[in-house]
Design an enzyme around this catalytic site. Structure first.
Site, PDB file in Angstrom:
ATOM      1  N   THR A   8      -1.480   4.820  -2.193  1.00 34.06           N
ATOM      2  CA  THR A   8      -0.514   5.306  -1.444  1.00 34.06           C
ATOM      3  C   THR A   8      -0.836   4.866   0.031  1.00 34.06           C
ATOM      4  O   THR A   8      -1.717   5.255   0.751  1.00 34.06           O
ATOM      5  CB  THR A   8      -0.492   6.907  -1.656  1.00 34.06           C
ATOM      6  OG1 THR A   8      -0.408   7.215  -3.058  1.00 34.06           O
ATOM      7  CG2 THR A   8       0.436   7.437  -0.867  1.00 34.06           C
TER       8      THR A   8
ATOM      9  N   LYS B 218       7.535   7.684  -3.379  1.00 31.21           N
ATOM     10  CA  LYS B 218       6.411   8.252  -3.652  1.00 31.21           C
ATOM     11  C   LYS B 218       6.462   9.413  -2.438  1.00 31.21           C
ATOM     12  O   LYS B 218       6.257  10.608  -2.603  1.00 31.21           O
ATOM     13  CB  LYS B 218       5.200   7.328  -3.517  1.00 31.21           C
ATOM     14  CG  LYS B 218       3.861   8.028  -3.198  1.00 31.21           C
ATOM     15  CD  LYS B 218       3.114   8.561  -4.635  1.00 31.21           C
ATOM     16  CE  LYS B 218       1.998   9.536  -4.300  1.00 31.21           C
ATOM     17  NZ  LYS B 218       1.457  10.153  -5.283  1.00 31.21           N
TER      18      LYS B 218
ATOM     19  N   LYS C  53      -1.587  13.908   3.772  1.00 37.38           N
ATOM     20  CA  LYS C  53      -1.834  12.557   3.925  1.00 37.38           C
ATOM     21  C   LYS C  53      -0.498  12.227   3.517  1.00 37.38           C
ATOM     22  O   LYS C  53       0.134  11.259   4.373  1.00 37.38           O
ATOM     23  CB  LYS C  53      -2.824  11.847   2.804  1.00 37.38           C
ATOM     24  CG  LYS C  53      -2.656  10.200   2.838  1.00 37.38           C
ATOM     25  CD  LYS C  53      -3.514   9.464   1.787  1.00 37.38           C
ATOM     26  CE  LYS C  53      -3.000   8.101   1.987  1.00 37.38           C
ATOM     27  NZ  LYS C  53      -3.753   7.357   0.921  1.00 37.38           N
TER      28      LYS C  53
END
Ligand code: NAD
Length: 304
Positions: free
Chosen positions: A100, A175, A250
């Site tokens: 990611t 995402k 994050k």
């Protein structure tokens, strides 16, 4: 993807380099090896993974492979690793990044790969370490359709679903948009259950209403943050992750970076990032992201 690589001995056996063998990468690489693929792995931490041949550098892991998978902590490390492996990878190699990272890094490394004649796919995952171990991850991908179809059988070994979302960076965009919804919705659900508690409303009663009403969402019906209410979730395990609050932070920061870069208004996303930042700076570090409920329940009106 090249057919019949030198050490490809069995029909369908793919010669894979795997870089980044951490909590996610190790089980993903193990599953590829267990499915009969030839997997060579590199991680500077010197991790050993069942069925995976260890090598001493990213360059060595990439040279002569049909597919190179990366599973790394962030975009800066991804850019550094791609700078090493792009010159080492042979023509026809497909580069698949499952980390990611920020959308800008995903697009930048894909452009560098394309300039060198290599196909690159960003394919971040959801499903966490449990999904990685069980081979049930969901992949959301960005990149050329033919390269995606070529690697689809490998994604189906590591996961149960793979969706091509668009060109380079589209997987990362999907995402962070998904996880921004999740962060905001979990905070909303936790606020509602904390308010219910102070109003003397039973949490099970609220769950019974909301889970079949217009407030229903995944954070209620699948991952209810109240211990003993709804299906089993990290709240029933003393809020051990699960999906750690640090990782949610994050992803919310990545969403804010992307929003700034694209000049998109995301006021709730920004507020969610600020709340998770405060949570992780205190009691939230190392806990599941749904542990925001006891944290909020201990706060007062006007605490922000
Ligand atoms: P991790 O920290 O356990 O693993 C990262 C690995 O990368 C480490 O083993 C580290 O030694 C290695 N590494 C660091 N620098 C490197 C380099 N230059 N070359 C090669 N390897 C290097 O992290 P993780 O939990 O496995 O997560 C990996 C990625 O997956 C992250 O981007 C994370 O956001 C994403 N992700 C994690 C989860 C989860 O639940 N853990 C869920 C979805 C997505």
């Amino acid at each position: 993807m090249r057919k019949a690589a030198a050490d490809q001995t069995t029909e369908g056996r793919v010669n894979i380099g795997f870089i980044g063998l951490g909590n996610m990468g190790a089980p993903m690489a193990r599953n590829l090896a267990a499915a009969g693929h030839a997997v060579t792995g590199f991680d500077p931490a010197g991790v050993s993974v069942e069925g995976v041949l260890p090598v001493a550098s990213a360059t060595e892991a990439a040279a002569g492979r049909e597919v190179v998978v990366t599973m790394l902590p962030n975009g800066a490390i991804l850019r550094a690793v791609y700078a090493e492996i792009i010159p080492a990878a042979g023509a026809g190699t497909v580069l698949v990044d499952c980390s990611t990272v920020d959308v800008d890094s995903a697009r930048a490394v894909a452009a560098e790969a394309a300039a060198a004649g290599l196909a690159a796919i960003d394919a971040p995952v959801s499903g966490g370490t449990v999904g990685a171990a069980a081979g049930t991850l969901t992949f959301m991908a960005g990149g050329p359709a033919d390269a995606f179809e070529a690697i689809r059988p490998l994604l189906e070994v590591m996961g149960s679903r793979a969706v091509l979302c668009g060109p380079a960076g589209a997987g990362q965009a999907a995402k962070i948009c998904n996880n921004m919804i999740l962060g905001i919705s979990m905070l909303g659900v936790c606020e509602a259950f904390a308010l219910a508690g102070k109003l003397g409303l039973d949490a099970q009663a609220l769950y019974d209403v909301v889970s079949t009403s217009s407030g229903a969402c995944w954070s209620v019906t699948t991952y209810c943050p109240v211990p003993g209410v709804g299906p089993k979730s990290p709240s029933d395990n003393d809020y051990r992750p699960g999906f750690a609050a640090d990782l949610m932070l994050k992803d919310l920061r990545l969403a804010q970076d992307a929003a700034a870069s694209a000049d998109a208004a995301t006021p709730l996303g920004a507020h969610a990032a600020a709340l998770y930042e405060a949570f992780v700076a205190g009691e939230g570090r190392g806990r599941d992201f749904s542990a925001v409920l006891p944290w909020l329940a201990g706060r007062r009106h006007g605490d922000g």
